[in-house]
Scaffold this active site. Structure first.
Site: not given
Length: 380
Positions: A341, A364
């Site tokens: 969490g 890219e």
């Protein structure tokens, strides 16, 4: 903990030590605040430039650092471990200087390149357009010949450093011959008619300001045409080959940082009276993460050593980009899982790493394009 590196010279070993010092003292103290504010840290690039870190892979006689790609990419990786947006910016800047360094005339190298590699300037690489990402030949932004130069009209999209760069390495159409009709220009930031749209609101890399670059009859002198008219496509593709290695190194650094955070947390966090690292299921997950990071580093170093030796490396560069960025996505996601969490909160940096990793699989050249490049090389 610092990555163990086998470096070719004592100078390169000292260079890595310098980068780690700058990362510790200049980058890490401000990365969280700057990313939260979506602020491009221009002053950081000035620090890196004055330390010679923006010109490393270029020859000393051109004003560069004279370092092999094997060393330059490990510098990028080290920067990425501290601040991914800055590492991407370093790679982009290096990309912007490539056309002049490789295809420019002696006069252009003496004037334009000297400034690019001075450490005081930051460049932007203007290739993509809203309808022309992977399909470079579909570029529509056009340069029309006029007395003394060209006038450029159109727009570029997804441009790092838009509105902050000192120059814009731009690929535009000078004829209607498809891919053979593109040319490369260096456009100064203060050119009349050059404007910028509002920055994109992205899911990650918030300190890497990205936006549209707009050209409205922007005049560019003849001496800012790089190479011959119509040579832009080959220049752009050659530059991207080098750029893919920069992104592979940055992605590796991001994955390494995520692994380090996950390991540190697993050793400290206790459940059922013992550290969660004692659980074999989680320990094996960390092992797989380490294997992915090591594999990513090996692929980009292999490609870099081929490049340094002057050997063909197009396939290896695409493999490095593919392997490293897929590894970054997996490792950063697994780091969130290790933290549970807490990993999903902004109190810990791994959620940012996961968001930053995603775009490395896209820019890219998407990883689908990398697979296309690799398969064509294999079957050619």
């Amino acid at each position: 903990m610092p990555v163990s590196r086998v470096l070719p010279t004592e100078e390169s070993t000292e260079l890595i030590a310098l980068v780690r010092e700058i990362a510790r003292d200049q980058l890490l103290p401000q990365v969280d605040e700057a990313e939260a504010a979506a602020r491009l840290p221009r002053e950081v690039f000035t620090v890196l430039g004055r330390a010679g870190l923006l010109s490393l892979p270029y020859a000393e006689e051109l004003g560069g650092g004279g370092q092999p790609y094997e060393v330059y990419l490990q510098v990028v990786e080290e920067i990425a471990q501290a601040w991914m947006s800055v590492a991407v910016g370093v790679s982009v800047h290096s990309l912007t200087a490539f056309p002049v360094a490789t295809f420019g005339t002696p006069e252009q190298k003496n004037t334009l390149l000297t400034e690019m590699l001075s450490g005081e300037q930051l460049g932007a690489y203007c290739l993509s357009e809203p309808h022309a990402g992977s399909d470079v030949a579909a570029i529509r932004t056009r340069a029309t010949k006029v007395d003394g130069g060209y006038e450029i009209t159109g727009g570029k999209a997804w441009i790092s450093h838009a509105g902050h760069a000192d120059y814009y390495t731009s690929f535009v159409r000078t004829s209607d011959e498809g891919g053979r009709g593109l040319s490369c220009f260096i456009v100064p930031a203060d050119a009349q008619g050059l404007t910028f749209a509002e920055p994109e609101r992205k899911m990650g890399l918030d300190s890497d300001t990205v936006g549209e670059v707009l050209f409205d009859k922007v005049f560019v002198a003849d001496d800012r045409l790089i190479g011959e008219p119509g040579q832009g496509m080959s220049i752009a593709l050659a530059a991207l080959e080098a750029g893919r290695l920069g992104i592979a190194a940055a992605a590796t650094g991001l994955a390494q940082r995520a692994l380090d955070e996950a390991v540190a947390y697993a050793k400290e966090r206790e459940q059922f009276g013992r550290p969660i690292a004692d659980n074999q299921g989680l320990a094996f997950l960390l092992a797989d993460m380490a294997a992915a990071v090591g594999s990513a580093r090996a692929t980009y170093l292999h490609a870099a050593r081929l490049k340094d030796a002057g050997l063909p490396h197009s396939q290896e560069a695409s493999v490095a980009k593919l392997v490293a960025t897929d590894a970054a996505m997996k490792v950063t996601t697994d780091a969130v899982q290790v933290l549970g969490g807490y990993g999903y909160t902004k109190d810990f940096p791994v959620e940012r790493f996961m968001r930053e990793a995603k775009v490395t699989q896209i820019f890219e050249g998407t990883n689908q394009i990398q697979r296309l490049v690799i398969s064509r090389q294999l079957l050619r």
